[in-house]
Design a protein around this motif. Sequence first.
Motif, PDB file in Angstrom:
ATOM      1  N   ASN A   1      -7.470 -12.444  33.645  1.00 45.18           N
ATOM      2  CA  ASN A   1      -9.184 -11.851  34.586  1.00 45.18           C
ATOM      3  C   ASN A   1      -9.627 -11.150  33.543  1.00 45.18           C
ATOM      4  OD1 ASN A   1      -8.366 -13.563  36.291  1.00 45.18           O
ATOM      5  ND2 ASN A   1      -7.553 -12.360  37.719  1.00 45.18           N
ATOM      6  N   GLY A   2      -9.450 -10.169  32.812  1.00 50.05           N
ATOM      7  CA  GLY A   2     -10.240  -8.834  31.652  1.00 50.05           C
ATOM      8  C   GLY A   2     -10.493  -9.542  31.023  1.00 50.05           C
TER       9      GLY A   2
ATOM     10  N   SER B   1     -13.011 -11.598  31.725  1.00 51.51           N
ATOM     11  CA  SER B   1     -14.796 -10.897  31.507  1.00 51.51           C
ATOM     12  C   SER B   1     -14.480 -10.146  30.235  1.00 51.51           C
ATOM     13  CB  SER B   1     -14.219  -9.878  32.580  1.00 51.51           C
ATOM     14  OG  SER B   1     -12.769  -8.674  32.211  1.00 51.51           O
TER      15      SER B   1
ATOM     16  N   ASP C   1     -14.104   3.730  50.575  1.00 54.02           N
ATOM     17  CA  ASP C   1     -12.876   3.097  49.881  1.00 54.02           C
ATOM     18  C   ASP C   1     -11.395   2.885  50.232  1.00 54.02           C
ATOM     19  OD1 ASP C   1     -13.321   2.682  46.007  1.00 54.02           O
ATOM     20  OD2 ASP C   1     -10.920   3.081  46.754  1.00 54.02           O
TER      21      ASP C   1
ATOM     22  N   SER D   1     -18.919   4.201  45.500  1.00 53.04           N
ATOM     23  CA  SER D   1     -17.944   3.386  44.289  1.00 53.04           C
ATOM     24  C   SER D   1     -16.354   4.219  44.240  1.00 53.04           C
ATOM     25  CB  SER D   1     -18.396   3.623  43.157  1.00 53.04           C
ATOM     26  OG  SER D   1     -18.404   4.474  41.540  1.00 53.04           O
TER      27      SER D   1
ATOM     28  N   ILE E   1     -12.085   3.433  43.536  1.00 58.63           N
ATOM     29  CA  ILE E   1     -11.551   2.746  42.814  1.00 58.63           C
ATOM     30  C   ILE E   1     -11.466   0.675  42.729  1.00 58.63           C
ATOM     31  CG2 ILE E   1      -8.865   2.464  42.725  1.00 58.63           C
ATOM     32  CD1 ILE E   1      -9.778   5.077  41.408  1.00 58.63           C
ATOM     33  N   ASP E   2     -12.160   0.740  44.245  1.00 62.71           N
ATOM     34  CA  ASP E   2     -12.129  -0.888  44.942  1.00 62.71           C
ATOM     35  C   ASP E   2     -13.334  -1.513  43.489  1.00 62.71           C
ATOM     36  OD1 ASP E   2     -10.483  -0.278  46.542  1.00 62.71           O
ATOM     37  OD2 ASP E   2     -12.478   0.135  48.207  1.00 62.71           O
ATOM     38  N   SER E   3     -13.202  -2.620  43.069  1.00 60.30           N
ATOM     39  CA  SER E   3     -13.670  -2.782  42.535  1.00 60.30           C
ATOM     40  C   SER E   3     -15.503  -3.526  43.043  1.00 60.30           C
ATOM     41  CB  SER E   3     -13.089  -4.059  41.820  1.00 60.30           C
ATOM     42  OG  SER E   3     -13.035  -5.420  42.891  1.00 60.30           O
ATOM     43  N   THR E   4     -16.229  -2.753  43.906  1.00 57.02           N
ATOM     44  CA  THR E   4     -17.371  -2.980  44.671  1.00 57.02           C
ATOM     45  C   THR E   4     -17.972  -1.165  44.482  1.00 57.02           C
ATOM     46  OG1 THR E   4     -16.385  -2.205  46.769  1.00 57.02           O
ATOM     47  CG2 THR E   4     -16.120  -4.984  45.849  1.00 57.02           C
TER      48      THR E   4
ATOM     49  N   THR F   1      -4.393   3.356  34.164  1.00 61.56           N
ATOM     50  CA  THR F   1      -3.559   2.670  33.728  1.00 61.56           C
ATOM     51  C   THR F   1      -1.850   3.018  33.625  1.00 61.56           C
ATOM     52  OG1 THR F   1      -4.681   1.456  31.453  1.00 61.56           O
ATOM     53  CG2 THR F   1      -5.333   0.721  32.832  1.00 61.56           C
TER      54      THR F   1
END
Length: 634
Positions: A3-4, A7, A539, A558, A560-563, A625
């Motif tokens: 996925n990375g 993108s 979050d 915003s 840690i979530d991807s939103t 990471t």
Amino acid sequence: MQNGRRSELNAPEPSTLFQCHSRRVKKLAVEVGNPNVVWSASEDGTLRQHDFREGASCPPAGSSHQDCHNVLLDLRCGAKKSLADSPKQCLALKSCDISTTRPHQLLVGGSDAFGRLYDRRMLPPLSSCQKRMKPPPCVDYFCPMHLSDRGRSNLHLTHVTFSPDGEEVLLSYSGEHVYLMDVNAGGESSMRYRAGDVAKQMDLDPLLSGAEPSPSQPILLPTGAPHDSHTSSRIRKSYELVQAAEKSLEGPNYSYGIEACSEVLDGNGPEIGTKLKHDCLCTRAALFLKRKWKNDVHMAIRDCNRARAIDSSSFRAHFYMADALTQLGKHKEALDYAMVAHYLAPSNLQALHRVESIKEHLAAAEAEKSNDGTSKGEVRSGRIRSLSDVLYRSEANSDASQDGPRSEREDSDYEEEMELDFETSISGDEGRDIESGILRGSLNLRFHRRSDSTKEKCSTNGSCGSPSSSSQNESMAYRPEVVIDMKQRYVGHCNVGTDIKQANFLGQRGEYVASGSDDGRWFIWEKRTGRLIKMLAGDEAVVNCIQCHPFDCTIATSGIDSTIKIWTPCAEVPSMVAGGAAGPETADVLSAMENNQNKLCRNRDAVLPFELLERFRMHDFAEGTLHPFECAQS
């Protein structure tokens, strides 16, 4: 990973690319009405100015980042361990901001306790980073007085910002709270202090320590203007709030009483009389000492000193001051205040017991010190500490030693007389495990006892200049700067997990303050009183960033979530403070605040210097990471 990569393939090509910094960029700042220039603050210790009109990339092709002539602030020798210390280490910048009303004012914060205000018109021309420059003088320093003399290498700012009118600044600390300061504090203002003032706030006045206390001045309601019905109603309400706060001393909801006192002290101004103000300060100090959240004891000391300024013969102010100093482990100073309190109220049994208790503690400490002195060698050779004990210390047990000069017993054989040498070895792909995301390398630690001569001659990694210039600089007396103190504190959230957590003003006039938290919530306080207004779930894990729309009533958050979440006042679900049911953890606001405070107090401070831990970061790793490295004991 797939996925990375997908993108990355779909990402548009950047129109402009700046790769000047050698470390992570933590914050960008723009000037209102100037879309062509952006400023970047980085952990490499530099703040750079980028002009889009000068080129599409930097550095130019075939050049290194050291050839970029865009360094506006070089603070690689700008960090201070405490107010009395001269700047030596690299100030890893975490945040920056530009005033909207005075665009020449620039605010920065980084890996020490001090926010710095600069005037761009007084800074030298843009330069490269080939030569490490001496930090330019700043207009003002900002730091709460109780944090200015800690000497902790891990205390640092995560965000700094101006208020909409440019008259105030917010400072958010890692492992700490959010603090409000005035930008234009007067030259003789009580908000300004020097290094010597930190210890003076705990000293008893010579008048009270060596002579009879002077009779207190008359304490009356303000006169000179008729009290209309509105003013009388506010004063009546203030009395009711103070009475409610005094009932809160019975527990367990001390926070309610503290907010009631803050509403009286910070919400009504000069309308309340000096007697009510004195009683309110003493009550709030007692509540702080009972609640015992992080740094509540220092807030109690501030209130006791303000109460003593109103009534120099105040029994409560001296009694609570003795309690506060006892909590900090300053028993000699506490005894002075306890004896004055006993003199002011000879029939008060609590004051008598406090004097006797402190004297017993001092006698026991003196006996233990003499015993330690006779068998010092045996004790040192017989005590073995694990590597975990050496590398970390519990902040809950070290607050007393960090809050000023240590008592006889608090002088640790290890923290004061041990010094650490380290070597790290991490190179390229050899230090990276792609599958597990674990950083691999080698860490060699050598502990040895530090002699007095070593203390004087040791040079911290990253210090400025050559050895000869360093010795010349040390021979000259360093004059610590004047610092602007806090005027309000905002508590309840937790800022430990990430170093990008923001605190911002809300509203066009900045009437409210908001901050993210490690518990997935974000908090809104009333700026003037510090009272919690709202607590919202933002979050699944951590809320980091909070930004208010410049003129619309909209807020973006915003974490840690991807939103990214957009908030408006028309939400159907009420806030947690109002009893809303947005989830299973929204019922008890006080419980959530206490849990966050427990996390702050349990936070284990790394004794290893900030520079060492930074060496374990790989530039091509995204933040979050890497797993923490582990050390095997031998």
